[in-house]
Design an enzyme around this catalytic site. Structure first.
Site, PDB file in Angstrom:
ATOM      1  N   LYS A 206      -3.212 -21.952  19.356  1.00  0.00           N
ATOM      2  CA  LYS A 206      -3.951 -21.678  20.596  1.00  0.00           C
ATOM      3  C   LYS A 206      -2.956 -21.844  21.756  1.00  0.00           C
ATOM      4  O   LYS A 206      -2.631 -22.959  22.153  1.00  0.00           O
ATOM      5  CB  LYS A 206      -5.094 -22.693  20.732  1.00  0.00           C
ATOM      6  CG  LYS A 206      -6.301 -22.195  21.502  1.00  0.00           C
ATOM      7  CD  LYS A 206      -6.041 -21.876  22.940  1.00  0.00           C
ATOM      8  CE  LYS A 206      -5.941 -23.085  23.824  1.00  0.00           C
ATOM      9  NZ  LYS A 206      -5.538 -22.724  25.207  1.00  0.00           N
TER      10      LYS A 206
ATOM     11  N   GLU B  17       2.186 -34.572  22.233  1.00  0.00           N
ATOM     12  CA  GLU B  17       3.410 -34.485  23.039  1.00  0.00           C
ATOM     13  C   GLU B  17       2.966 -34.302  24.476  1.00  0.00           C
ATOM     14  O   GLU B  17       2.566 -33.208  24.878  1.00  0.00           O
ATOM     15  CB  GLU B  17       4.266 -33.298  22.577  1.00  0.00           C
ATOM     16  CG  GLU B  17       4.844 -33.453  21.183  1.00  0.00           C
ATOM     17  CD  GLU B  17       5.955 -34.486  21.125  1.00  0.00           C
ATOM     18  OE1 GLU B  17       6.549 -34.802  22.170  1.00  0.00           O
ATOM     19  OE2 GLU B  17       6.203 -35.003  20.020  1.00  0.00           O
ATOM     20  N   LEU B  18       3.030 -35.380  25.268  1.00  0.00           N
ATOM     21  CA  LEU B  18       2.426 -35.344  26.610  1.00  0.00           C
ATOM     22  C   LEU B  18       3.497 -35.391  27.705  1.00  0.00           C
ATOM     23  O   LEU B  18       4.681 -35.286  27.427  1.00  0.00           O
ATOM     24  CB  LEU B  18       1.421 -36.490  26.733  1.00  0.00           C
ATOM     25  CG  LEU B  18       0.401 -36.561  25.580  1.00  0.00           C
ATOM     26  CD1 LEU B  18      -0.531 -37.740  25.755  1.00  0.00           C
ATOM     27  CD2 LEU B  18      -0.390 -35.269  25.439  1.00  0.00           C
TER      28      LEU B  18
ATOM     29  N   CYS C  80       8.715 -31.043  30.876  1.00  0.00           N
ATOM     30  CA  CYS C  80       8.252 -32.398  30.557  1.00  0.00           C
ATOM     31  C   CYS C  80       9.396 -33.401  30.621  1.00  0.00           C
ATOM     32  O   CYS C  80       9.189 -34.556  30.926  1.00  0.00           O
ATOM     33  CB  CYS C  80       7.589 -32.422  29.191  1.00  0.00           C
ATOM     34  SG  CYS C  80       8.689 -31.881  27.866  1.00  0.00           S
TER      35      CYS C  80
HETATM   36  P1  NAD Z   1      -2.927 -28.914  29.661  1.00  0.00           P
HETATM   37  O1  NAD Z   1      -3.171 -30.252  29.079  1.00  0.00           O
HETATM   38  O2  NAD Z   1      -3.686 -28.494  30.834  1.00  0.00           O
HETATM   39  O3  NAD Z   1      -3.168 -27.786  28.544  1.00  0.00           O
HETATM   40  C1  NAD Z   1      -2.466 -27.787  27.306  1.00  0.00           C
HETATM   41  C2  NAD Z   1      -3.217 -26.921  26.308  1.00  0.00           C
HETATM   42  O4  NAD Z   1      -4.459 -27.551  25.987  1.00  0.00           O
HETATM   43  C3  NAD Z   1      -3.573 -25.525  26.816  1.00  0.00           C
HETATM   44  O5  NAD Z   1      -3.395 -24.608  25.782  1.00  0.00           O
HETATM   45  C4  NAD Z   1      -5.043 -25.678  27.188  1.00  0.00           C
HETATM   46  O6  NAD Z   1      -5.758 -24.467  27.163  1.00  0.00           O
HETATM   47  C5  NAD Z   1      -5.513 -26.605  26.100  1.00  0.00           C
HETATM   48  N1  NAD Z   1      -6.750 -27.341  26.387  1.00  0.00           N
HETATM   49  C6  NAD Z   1      -7.275 -27.679  27.595  1.00  0.00           C
HETATM   50  N2  NAD Z   1      -8.414 -28.393  27.439  1.00  0.00           N
HETATM   51  C7  NAD Z   1      -8.603 -28.517  26.098  1.00  0.00           C
HETATM   52  C8  NAD Z   1      -9.587 -29.169  25.296  1.00  0.00           C
HETATM   53  N3  NAD Z   1     -10.609 -29.833  25.846  1.00  0.00           N
HETATM   54  N4  NAD Z   1      -9.472 -29.098  23.949  1.00  0.00           N
HETATM   55  C9  NAD Z   1      -8.434 -28.471  23.378  1.00  0.00           C
HETATM   56  N5  NAD Z   1      -7.471 -27.817  24.082  1.00  0.00           N
HETATM   57  C10 NAD Z   1      -7.549 -27.850  25.434  1.00  0.00           C
HETATM   58  O7  NAD Z   1      -1.344 -28.840  29.928  1.00  0.00           O
HETATM   59  P2  NAD Z   1      -0.526 -27.669  30.631  1.00  0.00           P
HETATM   60  O8  NAD Z   1      -0.807 -27.709  32.089  1.00  0.00           O
HETATM   61  O9  NAD Z   1      -0.719 -26.394  29.896  1.00  0.00           O
HETATM   62  O10 NAD Z   1       0.968 -28.143  30.321  1.00  0.00           O
HETATM   63  C11 NAD Z   1       1.679 -29.005  31.146  1.00  0.00           C
HETATM   64  C12 NAD Z   1       1.767 -30.379  30.518  1.00  0.00           C
HETATM   65  O11 NAD Z   1       2.406 -30.285  29.230  1.00  0.00           O
HETATM   66  C13 NAD Z   1       2.652 -31.313  31.332  1.00  0.00           C
HETATM   67  O12 NAD Z   1       2.044 -32.574  31.411  1.00  0.00           O
HETATM   68  C14 NAD Z   1       3.951 -31.367  30.520  1.00  0.00           C
HETATM   69  O13 NAD Z   1       4.701 -32.531  30.730  1.00  0.00           O
HETATM   70  C15 NAD Z   1       3.397 -31.299  29.128  1.00  0.00           C
HETATM   71  N6  NAD Z   1       4.426 -30.906  28.157  1.00  0.00           N
HETATM   72  C16 NAD Z   1       4.888 -31.860  27.278  1.00  0.00           C
HETATM   73  C17 NAD Z   1       5.903 -31.519  26.375  1.00  0.00           C
HETATM   74  C18 NAD Z   1       6.425 -32.539  25.387  1.00  0.00           C
HETATM   75  O14 NAD Z   1       7.128 -32.153  24.470  1.00  0.00           O
HETATM   76  N7  NAD Z   1       6.113 -33.822  25.528  1.00  0.00           N
HETATM   77  C19 NAD Z   1       6.439 -30.229  26.366  1.00  0.00           C
HETATM   78  C20 NAD Z   1       5.942 -29.308  27.283  1.00  0.00           C
HETATM   79  C21 NAD Z   1       4.930 -29.656  28.176  1.00  0.00           C
END
Ligand code: NAD
Length: 528
Positions: free
Chosen positions: A184, A257-258, A291
């Site tokens: 997804k 991975e946050l 990130c």
């Molecule tokens: P987000 O949490 O808004 O969304 C991530 C994914 O989750 C998207 O595909 C979204 O559609 C989905 N999603 C949203 N609500 C959901 C739910 N209730 N159930 C299941 N899926 C759901 O994050 P974003 O804005 O897309 O990405 C940015 C974040 O990602 C930043 O915090 C960044 O640091 C982090 N990130 C971390 C890493 C790592 O390796 N630690 C790598 C890249 C990005």
């Protein structure tokens, strides 16, 4: 292939689905280029029934895939790697248009890292996943080993900032381990995932092994509800918590991975030019939407002013613009809402006393451009130093010592990665080991994620579990153990029924002799 066909092919595979697609969809995503506002296409979102069907097909494909030898799976993944390399320009064009990132970053930070990761695991997987003999310290008459089996169907929920790198790396690792994948992608960048799917299908690999489910939060939640056997979530803390709770209810193992709040600690003995360049690159690559991006700088008072001056000069030299039409260093932010947030964090900091040294404005015209920004005089009551910014901002803090910087850095609940700059490697290591993060880099930025041998992931609120390294491949597997008798078997073991007083007394004596410090027998054994 039209976009419509691409979307249907991601869900179909068996034919006959297209008719149902048109009357059984929960919606459509309209995708626009963040740098220009140009409409790039509409993407159909699958219904929950279609997600359940996709899972069934993935299960059937996985059963066949898992029965092929690991070596053969690795060879087939190399076909996918070659196809990604051959069709790199198509992926890069989409990464530039859909995510608004510079062309060189799309090539080097996404396509090349994925191709390298595939090469790495294809070569090492047989060694990493080889069954391992275990020497039991107590039951010497038994023989044991562990072996690794695939989880089954792995769900991947991915973010928009690295629309190829994050999911493709996880997908490749999952496939090598013998799993099928339901992916997804972010609702902001599904076209890159669909292009990856098109490339995947062109390799001749079973189509149902990798399926893409475009959609937003609801689709992500439906994927979890469908009960994959393992989930890899990459995204924000807030959503990560929700996904973890949903997985917890269903006992689905999940890796999270946050986000991070990477600090760059610049010690008094640091190489000033290298530190300044590393910080500018680490903070402004992908417009700061990384990130592992540098999100705060703690500069020793003895070099603070010179460092700030050099960072400002380098920042002012950066070329920002539409990466679709020019070779730029910095592209755009992903959305209007995200730019509003970054802008608000900067304005709040300035209102609270931070000094704007560069940038600090949105660019006029189309797109969500926000200038690379440098702030000094920041304090920890400002959100810009506490919350993940994910934008092109370097807040700099003057510190009296590396100990003070260490204290500030570790105050954060986020612990993904940090950076230390010093000419003294041993000192760098000492500081690194005290920093609370999954990874620390000394005199370098960002590249840890690109090294597939290094386990990667956060501590504290930055995540649970690891990708990459041996751990990352094993996380795609169940670790199982087998235990059997070495030699001939007796009809009965001494500790089986019936229990006897004499056996009980013997066990008490053995416990005192072997399981307590101070016993002469134990001392003698420990010396062996
Ligand atoms: P987000 O949490 O808004 O969304 C991530 C994914 O989750 C998207 O595909 C979204 O559609 C989905 N999603 C949203 N609500 C959901 C739910 N209730 N159930 C299941 N899926 C759901 O994050 P974003 O804005 O897309 O990405 C940015 C974040 O990602 C930043 O915090 C960044 O640091 C982090 N990130 C971390 C890493 C790592 O390796 N630690 C790598 C890249 C990005």
């Amino acid at each position: 292939m039209t976009l419509q066909t691409v979307v249907e092919s991601t869900l179909g595979g068996q034919g006959g689905l297209s008719s149902r697609l048109s009357d059984n969809l929960s919606g459509t995503l309209a995708i626009h280029a963040p740098a220009t506002g140009e409409w790039l296409g509409d993407v159909r979102v699958p219904s929950s029934e279609q997600i359940a069907e996709a899972l069934d097909r993935a299960r059937a494909a996985q059963a066949r895939w898992a029965s092929t030898a690991l070596e053969s799976r690795c060879e087939q993944v190399l076909l996918l790697r070659d196809a990604i390399v051959d069709r790199a320009e198509e992926l890069i064009d989409l990464l530039v248009r859909e995510a608004g990132k510079p062309r060189q970053e799309a090539l080097v930070h996404e396509v090349m890292v994925v191709a390298d990761l595939a090469s790495y695991y294809a070569k090492r997987a047989t060694k990493i996943l080889a069954p391992r003999e275990i020497d039991l310290h107590l039951f010497k008459h038994r023989r044991s080993y562990v072996h690794y089996t695939p989880r089954g169907v792995v769900g991947i929920i991915s973010p928009w900032n690295y629309p190829l790198l994050v999911p493709a790396g996880e997908m490749i690792t999952a496939l090598i381990a013998g799993n099928a994948v339901l992916h997804k992608p972010s609702e902001l960048t599904p076209l890159v995932a669909l292009k990856l799917k098109e490339i995947f299908d062109g390799t001749g690999l079973p189509r149902d092994l990798y399926q893409v489910l475009p959609g937003a939060a609801v689709t992500g939640a439906q994927l979890v509800e469908a009960r994959p056997d393992q989930l890899f979530f990459t995204g924000s803390q807030a959503v990560g918590r929700r996904v973890a709770a949903a997985c917890g209810e269903r006992l689905i193992p999940c890796t999270l991975e946050l986000g991070g709040k990477a600090a760059a600690i610049v010690c008094e003995d640091a190489d000033l030019e290298r530190s300044a360049r590393a910080i500018v690159f680490g903070a402004f690559a992908n417009s700061g939407q990384v990130c592992v991006g540098v999100e705060r700088v703690y500069a020793h008072a003895s070099l603070h002013d010179a460092l700030v001056q050099r960072i400002v000069t380098l920042t002012e030299q950066l070329r920002q613009g539409d990466p679709g039409t020019a070779m730029v260093d910095v592209g755009t932010l992903i959305s209007a809402a995200h730019r509003d947030r970054v802008e608000a964090l900067v304005e709040e900091a300035v209102a609270s006393g931070a000094k704007l040294r560069a940038g600090g404005k949105r660019r006029p015209g189309p797109g969500f451009f926000y200038e690379p920004t440098v702030l000094t005089g920041c304090t920890h009551d400002m959100r810009i130093l506490r919350e993940e910014t994910m934008g092109p901002v370097i807040p700099i803090v003057r510190v009296a010592s590396s100990e003070e910087a260490l204290g500030f850095t570790n105050q954060s609940r986020l612990g993904l990665i940090h950076y230390v700059f010093t000419r003294d490697k041993l000192r760098g290591r000492r500081i690194a080991e005290k920093l609370q993060a999954g990874t620390v880099m000394i005199n370098e930025v960002l590249t840890a994620y690109a090294s597939p041998e290094l386990p990667f992931g956060g501590i504290k609120d930055s995540g649970v579990g690891r990708i990459h390294g041996d751990e990352g491949l094993k996380a795609m597997c169940e670790t199982r153990s087998v235990d059997y008798n070495r030699g001939p078997m007796f009809k009965r073991e001494p500790l089986w029924f019936p229990y006897r007083k004499r056996t009980y007394a013997t066990m008490v004596r053995l416990m005192r002799a072997f399981l307590r410090s101070g016993s002469p027998l134990k001392k003698a054994i420990d010396l062996l």
